[in-house]
Design a protein around this motif. Structure first.
Motif, PDB file in Angstrom:
ATOM      1  N   ILE A 189       0.838  -1.189   0.000  1.00  0.00           N
ATOM      2  CA  ILE A 189       0.000   0.000   0.000  1.00  0.00           C
ATOM      3  C   ILE A 189       0.877   1.245   0.000  1.00  0.00           C
ATOM      4  CG2 ILE A 189      -2.040  -0.973   1.075  1.00  0.00           C
ATOM      5  CD1 ILE A 189      -1.157   0.315   3.698  1.00  0.00           C
ATOM      6  N   THR A 190       0.366   2.258  -0.662  1.00  0.00           N
ATOM      7  CA  THR A 190       1.069   3.530  -0.719  1.00  0.00           C
ATOM      8  C   THR A 190       0.025   4.642  -0.712  1.00  0.00           C
ATOM      9  OG1 THR A 190       2.822   4.766  -1.874  1.00  0.00           O
ATOM     10  CG2 THR A 190       1.190   3.629  -3.239  1.00  0.00           C
ATOM     11  N   GLY A 191       0.454   5.853  -0.945  1.00  0.00           N
ATOM     12  CA  GLY A 191      -0.432   6.999  -0.865  1.00  0.00           C
ATOM     13  C   GLY A 191      -0.027   7.888   0.294  1.00  0.00           C
ATOM     14  N   GLU A 192      -0.629   9.061   0.367  1.00  0.00           N
ATOM     15  CA  GLU A 192      -0.256  10.030   1.407  1.00  0.00           C
ATOM     16  C   GLU A 192      -0.349   9.441   2.805  1.00  0.00           C
ATOM     17  OE1 GLU A 192      -1.352  13.245   4.395  1.00  0.00           O
ATOM     18  OE2 GLU A 192      -2.594  11.611   3.610  1.00  0.00           O
ATOM     19  N   ALA A 193      -1.497   8.851   3.140  1.00  0.00           N
ATOM     20  CA  ALA A 193      -1.700   8.355   4.499  1.00  0.00           C
ATOM     21  C   ALA A 193      -0.841   7.131   4.830  1.00  0.00           C
ATOM     22  CB  ALA A 193      -3.178   8.064   4.730  1.00  0.00           C
ATOM     23  N   PHE A 225       1.063   8.372  18.596  1.00  0.00           N
ATOM     24  CA  PHE A 225       1.070   8.652  17.156  1.00  0.00           C
ATOM     25  C   PHE A 225       1.078  10.160  16.925  1.00  0.00           C
ATOM     26  CE2 PHE A 225      -0.396   8.834  12.822  1.00  0.00           C
ATOM     27  CZ  PHE A 225      -0.002   7.638  12.241  1.00  0.00           C
ATOM     28  N   ASN A 226       0.238  10.889  17.662  1.00  0.00           N
ATOM     29  CA  ASN A 226       0.155  12.342  17.524  1.00  0.00           C
ATOM     30  C   ASN A 226       1.479  13.030  17.872  1.00  0.00           C
ATOM     31  OD1 ASN A 226      -2.250  13.212  16.425  1.00  0.00           O
ATOM     32  ND2 ASN A 226      -3.332  13.313  18.374  1.00  0.00           N
ATOM     33  N   GLU A 227       2.150  12.537  18.899  1.00  0.00           N
ATOM     34  CA  GLU A 227       3.429  13.140  19.292  1.00  0.00           C
ATOM     35  C   GLU A 227       4.451  13.022  18.176  1.00  0.00           C
ATOM     36  OE1 GLU A 227       4.743  11.444  22.949  1.00  0.00           O
ATOM     37  OE2 GLU A 227       3.033  12.198  24.123  1.00  0.00           O
ATOM     38  N   GLU A 228       4.540  11.837  17.580  1.00  0.00           N
ATOM     39  CA  GLU A 228       5.485  11.647  16.481  1.00  0.00           C
ATOM     40  C   GLU A 228       5.056  12.433  15.246  1.00  0.00           C
ATOM     41  OE1 GLU A 228       8.317  10.329  16.633  1.00  0.00           O
ATOM     42  OE2 GLU A 228       8.224   9.248  18.537  1.00  0.00           O
ATOM     43  N   LEU A 229       3.749  12.501  15.022  1.00  0.00           N
ATOM     44  CA  LEU A 229       3.220  13.222  13.873  1.00  0.00           C
ATOM     45  C   LEU A 229       3.572  14.711  13.959  1.00  0.00           C
ATOM     46  CD1 LEU A 229       1.487  12.454  11.389  1.00  0.00           C
ATOM     47  CD2 LEU A 229      -0.530  13.177  12.695  1.00  0.00           C
ATOM     48  N   ALA A 230       3.471  15.273  15.150  1.00  0.00           N
ATOM     49  CA  ALA A 230       3.777  16.696  15.331  1.00  0.00           C
ATOM     50  C   ALA A 230       5.233  16.998  14.992  1.00  0.00           C
ATOM     51  CB  ALA A 230       3.473  17.104  16.773  1.00  0.00           C
ATOM     52  N   ASN A 231       6.108  16.052  15.245  1.00  0.00           N
ATOM     53  CA  ASN A 231       7.534  16.244  14.949  1.00  0.00           C
ATOM     54  C   ASN A 231       7.871  16.003  13.477  1.00  0.00           C
ATOM     55  OD1 ASN A 231       8.150  16.763  17.675  1.00  0.00           O
ATOM     56  ND2 ASN A 231       8.321  14.575  18.123  1.00  0.00           N
ATOM     57  N   PHE A 232       6.914  15.409  12.739  1.00  0.00           N
ATOM     58  CA  PHE A 232       7.181  15.005  11.359  1.00  0.00           C
ATOM     59  C   PHE A 232       6.559  15.928  10.323  1.00  0.00           C
ATOM     60  CE2 PHE A 232       6.129  12.123   7.704  1.00  0.00           C
ATOM     61  CZ  PHE A 232       7.438  11.932   7.273  1.00  0.00           C
ATOM     62  N   LEU A 233       5.328  16.388  10.560  1.00  0.00           N
ATOM     63  CA  LEU A 233       4.616  17.186   9.562  1.00  0.00           C
ATOM     64  C   LEU A 233       5.365  18.476   9.232  1.00  0.00           C
ATOM     65  CD1 LEU A 233       0.841  16.928  10.568  1.00  0.00           C
ATOM     66  CD2 LEU A 233       2.104  15.586   8.887  1.00  0.00           C
ATOM     67  N   GLY A 234       5.493  18.750   7.949  1.00  0.00           N
ATOM     68  CA  GLY A 234       6.136  19.972   7.497  1.00  0.00           C
ATOM     69  C   GLY A 234       7.639  19.905   7.383  1.00  0.00           C
ATOM     70  N   THR A 235       8.235  18.780   7.793  1.00  0.00           N
ATOM     71  CA  THR A 235       9.683  18.634   7.668  1.00  0.00           C
ATOM     72  C   THR A 235      10.039  18.329   6.216  1.00  0.00           C
ATOM     73  OG1 THR A 235       9.625  16.247   8.100  1.00  0.00           O
ATOM     74  CG2 THR A 235       9.834  17.714  10.016  1.00  0.00           C
ATOM     75  N   PRO A 236      11.286  18.556   5.813  1.00  0.00           N
ATOM     76  CA  PRO A 236      11.676  18.197   4.443  1.00  0.00           C
ATOM     77  C   PRO A 236      11.388  16.735   4.120  1.00  0.00           C
ATOM     78  CG  PRO A 236      13.344  19.598   5.441  1.00  0.00           C
ATOM     79  CD  PRO A 236      12.366  19.259   6.536  1.00  0.00           C
ATOM     80  N   GLU A 237      11.586  15.840   5.098  1.00  0.00           N
ATOM     81  CA  GLU A 237      11.318  14.421   4.873  1.00  0.00           C
ATOM     82  C   GLU A 237       9.836  14.196   4.569  1.00  0.00           C
ATOM     83  OE1 GLU A 237      11.562  10.081   7.192  1.00  0.00           O
ATOM     84  OE2 GLU A 237      12.122  11.923   8.232  1.00  0.00           O
ATOM     85  N   HIS A 238       8.971  14.857   5.314  1.00  0.00           N
ATOM     86  CA  HIS A 238       7.539  14.719   5.100  1.00  0.00           C
ATOM     87  C   HIS A 238       7.132  15.262   3.733  1.00  0.00           C
ATOM     88  CE1 HIS A 238       3.383  16.609   5.658  1.00  0.00           C
ATOM     89  NE2 HIS A 238       3.158  15.333   5.492  1.00  0.00           N
ATOM     90  N   LEU A 239       7.580  16.456   3.405  1.00  0.00           N
ATOM     91  CA  LEU A 239       7.186  17.084   2.142  1.00  0.00           C
ATOM     92  C   LEU A 239       7.689  16.285   0.942  1.00  0.00           C
ATOM     93  CD1 LEU A 239       7.794  20.834   3.065  1.00  0.00           C
ATOM     94  CD2 LEU A 239       5.612  19.612   2.944  1.00  0.00           C
ATOM     95  N   LEU A 247       8.131  13.086   0.949  1.00  0.00           N
ATOM     96  CA  LEU A 247       7.368  11.841   0.956  1.00  0.00           C
ATOM     97  C   LEU A 247       6.006  11.998   0.288  1.00  0.00           C
ATOM     98  CD1 LEU A 247       7.573   8.900   2.207  1.00  0.00           C
ATOM     99  CD2 LEU A 247       6.246   9.814   4.119  1.00  0.00           C
ATOM    100  N   ILE A 248       5.343  13.138   0.504  1.00  0.00           N
ATOM    101  CA  ILE A 248       3.972  13.308   0.014  1.00  0.00           C
ATOM    102  C   ILE A 248       3.888  13.978  -1.353  1.00  0.00           C
ATOM    103  CG2 ILE A 248       3.064  13.389   2.364  1.00  0.00           C
ATOM    104  CD1 ILE A 248       2.857  16.427   2.083  1.00  0.00           C
ATOM    105  N   GLU A 249       4.988  14.545  -1.823  1.00  0.00           N
ATOM    106  CA  GLU A 249       4.981  15.262  -3.104  1.00  0.00           C
ATOM    107  C   GLU A 249       4.512  14.408  -4.282  1.00  0.00           C
ATOM    108  OE1 GLU A 249       6.327  16.581  -6.923  1.00  0.00           O
ATOM    109  OE2 GLU A 249       7.279  14.935  -5.804  1.00  0.00           O
ATOM    110  N   PRO A 250       4.911  13.117  -4.378  1.00  0.00           N
ATOM    111  CA  PRO A 250       4.442  12.313  -5.518  1.00  0.00           C
ATOM    112  C   PRO A 250       2.928  12.123  -5.559  1.00  0.00           C
ATOM    113  CG  PRO A 250       6.324  11.268  -4.451  1.00  0.00           C
ATOM    114  CD  PRO A 250       5.873  12.367  -3.554  1.00  0.00           C
ATOM    115  N   PHE A 251       2.235  12.392  -4.455  1.00  0.00           N
ATOM    116  CA  PHE A 251       0.794  12.171  -4.399  1.00  0.00           C
ATOM    117  C   PHE A 251       0.006  13.472  -4.549  1.00  0.00           C
ATOM    118  CE2 PHE A 251       3.002   9.127  -1.572  1.00  0.00           C
ATOM    119  CZ  PHE A 251       2.839   7.992  -2.365  1.00  0.00           C
ATOM    120  N   GLY A 252       0.700  14.562  -4.897  1.00  0.00           N
ATOM    121  CA  GLY A 252       0.023  15.826  -5.133  1.00  0.00           C
ATOM    122  C   GLY A 252      -0.126  16.711  -3.913  1.00  0.00           C
TER     123      GLY A 252
END
Length: 301
Positions: free
Chosen positions: A69-73, A259-273, A275-280
């Protein structure tokens, strides 16, 4: 010599000891019953996290050639779950409308399907904080013959029929904006809705704008197009944006909070952006400071 009535026999001693042991075990058992293992503890112990998804690009879908499985989520989930101790993500495919019942039944530990946070859904499951915010769109027949540029256009045209996916927020939008139920056609997936447009069963298929763009790119069919310029639905005086998040069972607070604690540290980071760029997705789709508690009107963190 006759035995005294108050004399304790060896059998009596054994029975008394047995009674005391059983009574003590029962008291301990019910005074402090064993607690069920939390989802987070089980994921850390087994190294496996079960993730429900609905095969809806670009949010979460199966790559048939690899079985992955792949995709943004799902891609975000893989990162966060790995940080929480999972070594393997086990995908569980279901229809979108079956995600919440499946989660409540324990078929999976969380949903990774880009599901919008709504107060109605929050009565049945818990959500992580959102990972994106986006608007809506329509797929229509080429040339948009009924000039459907928003839900209000469908409501105002007695001949217009709209297609929605079962369990989607678009169904609720259509109802709230006055489209009669007899002109709302529910489909199990968007491929079926596109077939419905081509076969003239419906005049527009409602979805998020990312889903619309993804479906049109993959269909590569000149018989259908995006409704442009699209007017985002306005409900109770507010233009509606959808905020997507991960779903959890209501008793799994430990997993959701971790999950939320890790998510807060991840969203908006270069790694996150990246990761999600191929999905629009990208910086423009980040949810900002909006939290799930704000979206559902709750004080719960």
């Amino acid at each position: 010599m006759p035995q005294a009535k108050n004399q304790i026999t060896p059998l009596g001693v054994c029975l008394a000891i047995l009674w005391i042991s059983v009574a003590g075990w029962v008291a301990l058992r019910f005074a402090d019953p064993p607690q069920p293992q939390s989802a987070l503890d089980r994921i850390r112990e087994t190294g496996v996290a079960r993730v429900g998804f609905a095969n809806e690009p670009p949010y979460g879908y199966l790559v048939s050639s690899t079985g992955e499985i792949t995709g943004e989520a799902p891609e975000i989930a893989k990162v966060i779950l790995r940080r929480l101790g999972a070594k393997k993500v086990e995908p569980v495919l279901t229809e979108f409308g079956s995600l919440i019942p499946g989660l409540k039944a324990g078929r999976f530990d969380l949903t990774a399907a880009g599901m919008y946070v709504t107060p109605e859904r929050a009565q049945e499951i818990d959500f992580s904080n959102p990972t994106y915010a986006i608007g809506e769109g329509f797929i229509v027949r080429a040339g948009n013959p009924l000039k459907l540029l928003g839900y209000e256009d469908v409501a105002d045209n007695p001949d217009a029929r709209i297609g929605v996916m079962g369990g989607s927020v678009e169904h609720g939008y259509a109802q709230k904006l006055g489209i009669p139920e007899e002109r709302i056609v529910v489909f199990p997936d968007y491929r079926s809705a596109i077939d419905g447009i081509i076969a003239n069963r419906i005049d527009a298929a409602a979805a998020t704008n990312l889903t619309v763009n993804d479906l049109l790119a993959k269909a590569n069919d000149d018989r259908i197009e995006s409704a442009e310029p699209f007017e985002n639905p306005v409900i109770d005086g507010e233009s509606i944006l959808g905020y997507g998040a991960f779903g959890f069972q209501q008793h799994d607070d430990e997993l959701r909070r971790a999950f939320n604690e890790e998510l807060a540290n991840f969203l908006g980071t270069p790694e996150h952006l990246q990761l999600i760029e191929p999905f629009g997705f990208g910086k423009s789709t980040l949810p900002g400071d909006v939290t799930t508690a704000q979206l559902i009107g709750s004080d719960e963190p």
